[in-house]
Design a protein around this motif. Structure first.
Motif, PDB file in Angstrom:
ATOM      1  N   THR A   2      -1.277  46.794  26.697  1.00  0.00           N
ATOM      2  CA  THR A   2      -1.867  45.638  26.016  1.00  0.00           C
ATOM      3  C   THR A   2      -0.776  44.692  25.518  1.00  0.00           C
ATOM      4  O   THR A   2       0.156  45.107  24.837  1.00  0.00           O
ATOM      5  N   LYS A   3      -0.935  43.427  25.871  1.00  0.00           N
ATOM      6  CA  LYS A   3      -0.001  42.396  25.417  1.00  0.00           C
ATOM      7  C   LYS A   3      -0.678  41.331  24.563  1.00  0.00           C
ATOM      8  O   LYS A   3      -0.011  40.564  23.884  1.00  0.00           O
ATOM      9  N   ALA A   4      -2.020  41.264  24.631  1.00  0.00           N
ATOM     10  CA  ALA A   4      -2.744  40.242  23.859  1.00  0.00           C
ATOM     11  C   ALA A   4      -4.111  40.765  23.439  1.00  0.00           C
ATOM     12  O   ALA A   4      -4.718  41.585  24.129  1.00  0.00           O
ATOM     13  N   ILE A   5      -4.561  40.261  22.315  1.00  0.00           N
ATOM     14  CA  ILE A   5      -5.909  40.552  21.834  1.00  0.00           C
ATOM     15  C   ILE A   5      -6.582  39.203  21.620  1.00  0.00           C
ATOM     16  O   ILE A   5      -6.025  38.310  20.972  1.00  0.00           O
ATOM     17  N   VAL A   6      -7.762  39.064  22.212  1.00  0.00           N
ATOM     18  CA  VAL A   6      -8.472  37.787  22.211  1.00  0.00           C
ATOM     19  C   VAL A   6      -9.774  37.940  21.429  1.00  0.00           C
ATOM     20  O   VAL A   6     -10.565  38.849  21.696  1.00  0.00           O
ATOM     21  N   PHE A   7      -9.978  37.044  20.489  1.00  0.00           N
ATOM     22  CA  PHE A   7     -11.143  37.097  19.614  1.00  0.00           C
ATOM     23  C   PHE A   7     -12.110  35.952  19.887  1.00  0.00           C
ATOM     24  O   PHE A   7     -11.695  34.835  20.166  1.00  0.00           O
ATOM     25  N   ASP A   8     -13.386  36.252  19.732  1.00  0.00           N
ATOM     26  CA  ASP A   8     -14.416  35.228  19.630  1.00  0.00           C
ATOM     27  C   ASP A   8     -14.316  34.661  18.208  1.00  0.00           C
ATOM     28  O   ASP A   8     -13.754  35.307  17.316  1.00  0.00           O
ATOM     29  N   TYR A  93       1.521  41.340  19.168  1.00  0.00           N
ATOM     30  CA  TYR A  93       0.736  40.926  20.327  1.00  0.00           C
ATOM     31  C   TYR A  93       0.495  39.429  20.302  1.00  0.00           C
ATOM     32  O   TYR A  93       0.458  38.820  19.232  1.00  0.00           O
ATOM     33  N   LYS A  94       0.262  38.859  21.471  1.00  0.00           N
ATOM     34  CA  LYS A  94      -0.258  37.499  21.527  1.00  0.00           C
ATOM     35  C   LYS A  94      -1.699  37.571  21.033  1.00  0.00           C
ATOM     36  O   LYS A  94      -2.415  38.536  21.318  1.00  0.00           O
ATOM     37  N   ILE A  95      -2.127  36.537  20.337  1.00  0.00           N
ATOM     38  CA  ILE A  95      -3.502  36.488  19.839  1.00  0.00           C
ATOM     39  C   ILE A  95      -4.163  35.241  20.404  1.00  0.00           C
ATOM     40  O   ILE A  95      -3.645  34.130  20.278  1.00  0.00           O
ATOM     41  N   GLY A  96      -5.316  35.447  21.023  1.00  0.00           N
ATOM     42  CA  GLY A  96      -6.072  34.346  21.592  1.00  0.00           C
ATOM     43  C   GLY A  96      -7.399  34.167  20.892  1.00  0.00           C
ATOM     44  O   GLY A  96      -7.914  35.095  20.262  1.00  0.00           O
ATOM     45  N   TYR A 118      -2.970  31.654  13.259  1.00  0.00           N
ATOM     46  CA  TYR A 118      -3.317  32.997  13.708  1.00  0.00           C
ATOM     47  C   TYR A 118      -3.323  33.139  15.233  1.00  0.00           C
ATOM     48  O   TYR A 118      -3.310  34.257  15.740  1.00  0.00           O
ATOM     49  N   PHE A 119      -3.370  32.032  15.954  1.00  0.00           N
ATOM     50  CA  PHE A 119      -3.627  32.088  17.392  1.00  0.00           C
ATOM     51  C   PHE A 119      -2.517  31.454  18.224  1.00  0.00           C
ATOM     52  O   PHE A 119      -2.041  30.369  17.916  1.00  0.00           O
ATOM     53  N   ASP A 120      -2.174  32.140  19.289  1.00  0.00           N
ATOM     54  CA  ASP A 120      -1.206  31.611  20.241  1.00  0.00           C
ATOM     55  C   ASP A 120      -1.871  30.674  21.235  1.00  0.00           C
ATOM     56  O   ASP A 120      -1.229  29.779  21.775  1.00  0.00           O
ATOM     57  N   GLU A 121      -3.150  30.902  21.480  1.00  0.00           N
ATOM     58  CA  GLU A 121      -3.896  30.072  22.435  1.00  0.00           C
ATOM     59  C   GLU A 121      -5.343  29.965  21.978  1.00  0.00           C
ATOM     60  O   GLU A 121      -5.939  30.960  21.549  1.00  0.00           O
ATOM     61  N   LEU A 142      -6.972  34.058  30.632  1.00  0.00           N
ATOM     62  CA  LEU A 142      -5.880  34.809  31.253  1.00  0.00           C
ATOM     63  C   LEU A 142      -4.772  33.866  31.718  1.00  0.00           C
ATOM     64  O   LEU A 142      -3.581  34.136  31.517  1.00  0.00           O
ATOM     65  N   LYS A 143      -5.179  32.761  32.324  1.00  0.00           N
ATOM     66  CA  LYS A 143      -4.208  31.783  32.820  1.00  0.00           C
ATOM     67  C   LYS A 143      -3.378  31.204  31.672  1.00  0.00           C
ATOM     68  O   LYS A 143      -2.157  31.124  31.742  1.00  0.00           O
ATOM     69  N   ARG A 144      -4.045  30.836  30.591  1.00  0.00           N
ATOM     70  CA  ARG A 144      -3.326  30.227  29.469  1.00  0.00           C
ATOM     71  C   ARG A 144      -2.410  31.207  28.749  1.00  0.00           C
ATOM     72  O   ARG A 144      -1.369  30.819  28.231  1.00  0.00           O
ATOM     73  N   LEU A 145      -2.824  32.468  28.701  1.00  0.00           N
ATOM     74  CA  LEU A 145      -1.977  33.483  28.079  1.00  0.00           C
ATOM     75  C   LEU A 145      -0.915  33.997  29.048  1.00  0.00           C
ATOM     76  O   LEU A 145      -0.015  34.729  28.656  1.00  0.00           O
TER      77      LEU A 145
END
Length: 193
Positions: A2-8, A93-96, A118-121, A142-145
């Motif tokens: 895992t390199k990123a965690i993406v939240f709604d 981690y990267k956070i999206g 809080y967010f990288d993207e 995925l593309k943006r991260l």
């Protein structure tokens, strides 16, 4: 790995404002859920202007159009415990953030509440023309991260969205509470104090 965690956003970090307000004010919500969801989908895709969205809700609910957005926005609040967890995760981690939303509304909320930190993207449906659970939305994230599907974990409050992500090979969890999320992440080797 895992390199990123993406939240709604809505329903996870902040209440789902429209649905929260409708749940309190509209007695026939269950019978009219599809009507409101279809309106929301059009707005979130950027295919309906906010004024028309408000007018259609006003016609359905009987509230004056000028009162709709102020009442909906009163439902705003932040899950501060979750944001603390996001801060901890961001150190490793990267956070999206990916959200079905009208960009103007969400970006203003992010700016006004100092949430961009809080967010990288940040990927918003109305800016890209796709909504969750469409695969194109996940592909854009995925593309943006700049990551592969097996390198991210996706967190959402709606099962249809987590199932869609899982079908694409993205590990996903349904958000119900910070405690449960900590347990879910722990199962993936992401342990935080």
């Amino acid at each position: 790995m895992t390199k990123a965690i993406v939240f709604d956003f809505f329903g996870v970090i902040c209440p789902d404002l429209l649905w929260s307000w409708l749940g309190k004010t509209y007695k026939d919500l269950e019978n009219q859920r599809d009507f409101f969801q279809n309106l929301t989908n059009l707005l979130d895709r950027g295919r309906m202007e906010e004024a028309e969205f408000v007018q259609r809700i006003a016609e359905k609910t009987g509230f004056a159009p000028e009162t709709i957005l102020p009442m909906i926005h009163k439902e705003f609040g932040l899950d501060k415990e979750l944001l603390e967890l996001v801060s901890q995760l961001k150190t490793r981690y990267k956070i999206g953030l990916m959200s079905n939303a009208r960009a103007g509304i969400l970006r203003k909320m992010l700016e006004d509440n100092n949430l961009y930190k809080y967010f990288d993207e940040v990927v918003i449906s109305s800016e890209i023309g796709f909504i969750k659970p469409e695969k194109e939305f996940f592909e854009e994230v995925l593309k943006r991260l700049n990551l592969h599907k097996e390198e991210i974990i996706f967190i959402d409050d709606r099962e249809k969205n987590t199932l869609a992500a899982e079908s694409l090979g993205i590990k996903s969890f349904i958000y119900t509470s910070v405690g449960k999320l900590r347990l879910d992440l722990g199962k993936e080797g992401i342990n935080l104090i």
